[in-house]
Design a protein around this motif. Structure first.
Motif, PDB file in Angstrom:
ATOM      1  N   GLU A 228     -80.295  -2.342  -1.170  1.00 13.35           N
ATOM      2  CA  GLU A 228     -81.568  -1.619  -1.201  1.00 13.35           C
ATOM      3  C   GLU A 228     -82.439  -2.064  -2.376  1.00 13.35           C
ATOM      4  N   LEU A 229     -81.779  -2.385  -3.484  1.00 15.02           N
ATOM      5  CA  LEU A 229     -82.527  -2.764  -4.688  1.00 15.02           C
ATOM      6  C   LEU A 229     -83.001  -4.213  -4.634  1.00 15.02           C
ATOM      7  N   ALA A 230     -82.379  -5.005  -3.761  1.00 14.16           N
ATOM      8  CA  ALA A 230     -82.790  -6.409  -3.656  1.00 14.16           C
ATOM      9  C   ALA A 230     -84.262  -6.440  -3.278  1.00 14.16           C
ATOM     10  N   GLY A 231     -85.003  -7.350  -3.873  1.00 15.36           N
ATOM     11  CA  GLY A 231     -86.443  -7.375  -3.655  1.00 15.36           C
ATOM     12  C   GLY A 231     -87.173  -6.677  -4.788  1.00 15.36           C
ATOM     13  N   GLN A 232     -86.567  -5.610  -5.326  1.00 14.31           N
ATOM     14  CA  GLN A 232     -87.195  -4.920  -6.464  1.00 14.31           C
ATOM     15  C   GLN A 232     -86.652  -5.437  -7.784  1.00 14.31           C
ATOM     16  N   VAL A 233     -85.346  -5.698  -7.813  1.00 14.52           N
ATOM     17  CA  VAL A 233     -84.680  -6.075  -9.054  1.00 14.52           C
ATOM     18  C   VAL A 233     -83.847  -7.331  -8.787  1.00 14.52           C
ATOM     19  N   THR A 234     -83.868  -8.246  -9.723  1.00 20.20           N
ATOM     20  CA  THR A 234     -83.003  -9.407  -9.634  1.00 20.20           C
ATOM     21  C   THR A 234     -81.595  -9.009 -10.057  1.00 20.20           C
ATOM     22  N   GLN A 235     -80.590  -9.356  -9.277  1.00 19.19           N
ATOM     23  CA  GLN A 235     -79.236  -8.913  -9.592  1.00 19.19           C
ATOM     24  C   GLN A 235     -78.281 -10.104  -9.700  1.00 19.19           C
ATOM     25  N   VAL A 236     -77.421 -10.026 -10.685  1.00 14.17           N
ATOM     26  CA  VAL A 236     -76.356 -11.014 -10.822  1.00 14.17           C
ATOM     27  C   VAL A 236     -75.052 -10.244 -10.869  1.00 14.17           C
ATOM     28  N   ILE A 237     -74.136 -10.544  -9.962  1.00 15.20           N
ATOM     29  CA  ILE A 237     -72.877  -9.802  -9.923  1.00 15.20           C
ATOM     30  C   ILE A 237     -71.698 -10.749 -10.083  1.00 15.20           C
ATOM     31  N   VAL A 238     -70.832 -10.402 -11.018  1.00 19.37           N
ATOM     32  CA  VAL A 238     -69.566 -11.113 -11.151  1.00 19.37           C
ATOM     33  C   VAL A 238     -68.536 -10.319 -10.366  1.00 19.37           C
ATOM     34  N   THR A 239     -67.807 -10.985  -9.514  1.00 16.57           N
ATOM     35  CA  THR A 239     -66.789 -10.263  -8.758  1.00 16.57           C
ATOM     36  C   THR A 239     -65.590 -11.166  -8.503  1.00 16.57           C
ATOM     37  N   HIS A 240     -64.417 -10.558  -8.513  1.00 13.18           N
ATOM     38  CA  HIS A 240     -63.229 -11.335  -8.134  1.00 13.18           C
ATOM     39  C   HIS A 240     -62.962 -11.169  -6.638  1.00 13.18           C
ATOM     40  N   ASN A 241     -63.853 -10.393  -5.996  1.00 15.94           N
ATOM     41  CA  ASN A 241     -63.661 -10.055  -4.603  1.00 15.94           C
ATOM     42  C   ASN A 241     -64.596 -10.917  -3.748  1.00 15.94           C
ATOM     43  N   MET A 242     -64.016 -11.925  -3.089  1.00 14.31           N
ATOM     44  CA  MET A 242     -64.840 -12.873  -2.325  1.00 14.31           C
ATOM     45  C   MET A 242     -65.579 -12.196  -1.194  1.00 14.31           C
ATOM     46  N   GLN A 243     -64.885 -11.208  -0.555  1.00 12.79           N
ATOM     47  CA  GLN A 243     -65.533 -10.491   0.546  1.00 12.79           C
ATOM     48  C   GLN A 243     -66.791  -9.789   0.051  1.00 12.79           C
ATOM     49  N   GLN A 244     -66.682  -9.236  -1.155  1.00 18.11           N
ATOM     50  CA  GLN A 244     -67.837  -8.539  -1.704  1.00 18.11           C
ATOM     51  C   GLN A 244     -69.006  -9.503  -1.908  1.00 18.11           C
ATOM     52  N   ALA A 245     -68.693 -10.658  -2.474  1.00 21.70           N
ATOM     53  CA  ALA A 245     -69.744 -11.658  -2.682  1.00 21.70           C
ATOM     54  C   ALA A 245     -70.365 -12.028  -1.337  1.00 21.70           C
ATOM     55  N   ALA A 246     -69.502 -12.218  -0.326  1.00 22.85           N
ATOM     56  CA  ALA A 246     -70.003 -12.607   0.993  1.00 22.85           C
ATOM     57  C   ALA A 246     -70.862 -11.500   1.593  1.00 22.85           C
ATOM     58  N   ARG A 247     -70.474 -10.235   1.355  1.00 18.07           N
ATOM     59  CA  ARG A 247     -71.210  -9.103   1.938  1.00 18.07           C
ATOM     60  C   ARG A 247     -72.583  -8.919   1.314  1.00 18.07           C
ATOM     61  N   VAL A 248     -72.656  -9.003  -0.029  1.00 17.45           N
ATOM     62  CA  VAL A 248     -73.901  -8.564  -0.661  1.00 17.45           C
ATOM     63  C   VAL A 248     -74.819  -9.677  -1.137  1.00 17.45           C
ATOM     64  N   SER A 249     -74.294 -10.865  -1.428  1.00 16.94           N
ATOM     65  CA  SER A 249     -75.128 -11.783  -2.210  1.00 16.94           C
ATOM     66  C   SER A 249     -75.937 -12.731  -1.353  1.00 16.94           C
ATOM     67  N   ASP A 250     -77.031 -13.206  -1.927  1.00 14.91           N
ATOM     68  CA  ASP A 250     -77.846 -14.221  -1.275  1.00 14.91           C
ATOM     69  C   ASP A 250     -77.358 -15.610  -1.644  1.00 14.91           C
ATOM     70  N   ALA A 251     -76.961 -15.761  -2.903  1.00 11.89           N
ATOM     71  CA  ALA A 251     -76.427 -17.048  -3.347  1.00 11.89           C
ATOM     72  C   ALA A 251     -75.113 -16.785  -4.084  1.00 11.89           C
ATOM     73  N   THR A 252     -74.204 -17.744  -4.023  1.00 12.44           N
ATOM     74  CA  THR A 252     -72.916 -17.570  -4.683  1.00 12.44           C
ATOM     75  C   THR A 252     -72.610 -18.796  -5.533  1.00 12.44           C
ATOM     76  N   ALA A 253     -72.173 -18.491  -6.769  1.00 16.75           N
ATOM     77  CA  ALA A 253     -71.729 -19.559  -7.657  1.00 16.75           C
ATOM     78  C   ALA A 253     -70.212 -19.477  -7.753  1.00 16.75           C
ATOM     79  N   PHE A 254     -69.553 -20.608  -7.677  1.00 13.88           N
ATOM     80  CA  PHE A 254     -68.093 -20.628  -7.783  1.00 13.88           C
ATOM     81  C   PHE A 254     -67.702 -21.313  -9.082  1.00 13.88           C
ATOM     82  N   MET A 255     -66.895 -20.621  -9.872  1.00 13.02           N
ATOM     83  CA  MET A 255     -66.441 -21.178 -11.151  1.00 13.02           C
ATOM     84  C   MET A 255     -64.935 -21.339 -11.142  1.00 13.02           C
TER      85      MET A 255
END
Lengths: 292, 293
Positions: A228-255
């Motif tokens: 819901e906040l996407a578009g209003q606020v820029t968000q950067v999320i660190v997660t160890h949960n790949m499914q979460q990254a796949a569900r919410v993010s527009d771009a994903t960085a892998f380290m």
């Protein structure tokens, strides 16, 4: 709580929480893609050291405005270090130093003239464990505004309520705003922390594994809020949960941990692409669970 | 578990229990002894309000009680702000440099000084060097020297015991260090600070050696000094106990022994009340902080 019953004039509300269309289709997100959005932040050649230990080697990232960028990778790959370098929370750790640059709207946050305090009002953060202050719900959300000063009491109440509304918590707490925040459930506490961050109207919110202490239902609520906040606020999320990254993010960085256990960026791609069609062999191994 | 290990374990538990038991028995025995021998004084009308009666029975410790509370409050007025500032400095600002270590060492050394030494030092500095006489102010300053390192320590520990997430949460919202300390950390540490401050006050309450030369006029007659002037001399309960027990000639104060027993019992009870009260108040403060109902 008469302020809630009396509907405030919508024109007078400053950050109007526009209801986002429930656009969850990933292909649609991809079509809107990182390429087209203007850059909000960029990280160039970031190296991070804890005393002599090189924790992060030469990471460069571009973070588009209004989108959600996820950083994934195994434990110890430096993803939290990168995130906490952005708002300079690592400066609190004795022996920490970094080189490179982190640009926010063309201004180098690591530069000598950069003012960390002013920057943190523009770049909020959500932590791994909910960390409400041992104070009332109202005082928690009002904190950022009060320390900045200059917000009259009436407006303070309005902004606190809007922020709680944006964090989808207002209905649950509106008749107990003066009670301790520590009485809320873990999921509610994390949404309170989100409301607290939103109250100062930040341009960017950094999230450091924000759901790792939450149950699946509370996790989904946070993820819905992120969308819901996407578009209003820029968000950067660190997660160890790949499914979460796949569900919410527009771009994903892998380290990944590279030579000498220093964290390195393997690739950053639009999320759908990274998960469907990774460019790097190591990314493919990680997302298919072949190591880690 | 084999037999030898089991026996070892049994013995260890028995020894530990015995030690703790000994400690409890000792404490209870001392308290019971003091309170029973002072009981008749403690329950006698006028003991808390009358002035000592020289040459006859039936006096009280009113002025001494007054002086004790006076000096206690005065010294806490010095020790709390300075000690709190020191604790905040060590916990939040000092970092880990060599200077910090030196300062910390200094503070800890101050804490280990025998109180009689502090008393003599206080006499030299606050009485002789200022060409004045023993006074409540000089006594309170000497007690501050005794208590300051302790207050620094409890303040530092109270702040360090807070979860780092609180500090980070505040700083991440754009707060300065001082805003973080004053608006988040100190309120959160309040229960521990209250408990520590009351226990510190209890220490001051019973201290005699540090104020023997700085606050006392050793006068058994000039007693009715319920004055407000900090430059007046004033015997506290603990000093008075010493004076009665050691100095007073039996023919001057006929019931010096009874007085002393009463004062000793009063001191012990007061210190117990301080300690128990500190815990109760601290717990109440925690509940208030987490008030959810």
């Amino acid at each position: 709580m008469t302020a809630i019953e009396r509907m405030p004039d919508p024109v007078a509300l400053s950050p109007v929480p526009q209801p986002q269309p429930p656009e969850r289709s990933t292909t649609a997100v991809l079509a809107a893609a990182p390429l087209s959005a203007p850059l909000k932040m960029s990280v160039h050649n970031l190296h991070c050291y804890y005393s002599d230990f090189l924790a992060v080697r030469n990471v460069s990232l571009e973070i588009p405005e209004g989108q959600i960028t996820a950083i994934i990778g195994p434990s110890g790959c430096g993803k939290s270090t990168v995130l906490r370098s952005i708002n300079r929370m690592n400066d609190l750790i004795p022996g920490f130093r970094s080189t490179g640059s982190i640009m926010l709207d063309g201004e180098d946050l690591l530069g000598p003239q950069s003012d960390a305090i002013a920057m943190r009002r523009r770049v909020g953060m959500l932590f791994q464990r909910p960390n409400p202050f041992p104070a009332s719900i109202f005082d928690n959300v009002a904190y950022g505004l009060r320390i900045a000063g200059g917000v009259p009491r009436k407006q303070l109440t309005e902004i606190v309520e809007q922020s709680l509304e944006r964090a989808a918590l207002l209905d649950e707490v509106k008749d107990r705003m003066d009670r301790s925040a520590l009485g809320l459930s873990g999921g509610q506490q994390q949404r309170l922390c989100l409301a607290r961050a939103l109250a100062v109207d930040p341009e960017v919110i950094l999230m450091d594994e924000p759901c790792s202490a939450l149950d699946p239902i509370a996790t989904l609520r946070i993820e819905d809020l992120m969308r819901e906040l996407a578009g209003q606020v820029t968000q950067v999320i660190v997660t160890h949960n790949m499914q979460q990254a796949a569900r919410v993010s527009d771009a994903t960085a892998f380290m990944l941990m590279g030579e000498g256990r220093a964290g390195e960026l393997v690739e950053i791609s639009p999320t759908v692409e990274l998960f469907r069609n990774p460019r790097d062999r190591r990314t493919e191994d990680y997302i298919t669970g072949r190591f880690g | 578990m084999n037999r030898r290990l089991r026996r070892q374990n049994t013995i260890a538990i028995a020894v530990l229990r015995g030690m703790v038991g000994l400690l409890v028995v000792l404490l209870v025995w001392i308290v019971v002894q003091l309170v029973t021998s002072g009981w008749s004084e403690l329950t006698r009308g006028g003991f808390y309000t009358k002035v000592p009666n020289i040459g006859g029975p039936g006096g009280g410790v009113g002025p001494q009680l007054y002086n004790t509370v006076y000096v206690l409050i005065l010294s806490m007025l010095f020790a709390l702000p300075i000690g709190l500032a020191g604790g905040i400095f060590f916990a939040e600002y000092a970092g880990t440099g060599r200077l910090t270590n030196l300062l910390r060492r200094a503070s800890e050394t101050l804490a280990t000084l025998p109180s009689i030494v502090v008393g003599l030092f206080g006499y030299a500095l606050f009485v002789q060097a200022t060409h004045s006489h023993p006074s409540r102010l000089a006594a309170a300053l000497s007690l501050t020297v005794i208590n300051l390192p302790y207050v620094v320590r409890i303040s530092e520990d109270a702040l360090r015991a807070l979860p780092p997430a609180l500090r980070e949460g505040s700083l991440a919202l754009g707060a300065t260090r001082w805003q973080t300390v004053s608006r988040v950390l100190l309120p959160a540490a309040l229960p521990a600070l209250i408990t520590g401050a009351i226990i510190a006050a209890g220490r001051v309450f019973g201290e005699a050696a540090a104020i023997l030369f700085t606050g006392s006029n050793f006068s058994l007659t000039a007693h009715a000094n319920y004055t407000l002037n900090p430059l007046d001399a004033g015997d506290t309960l603990a000093v008075n106990l010493y004076v009665f027990r050691i100095q007073a000639e039996p023919n001057v104060v006929t019931d010096a022994r009874a007085y002393a027993d009463g004062v000793a019992a009063l001191l012990v009870m007061a210190v117990l009340v301080f300690n128990v009260g500190a815990r109760l108040l601290g717990r109440a403060a925690v509940r208030r902080l987490q008030r959810t109902a």
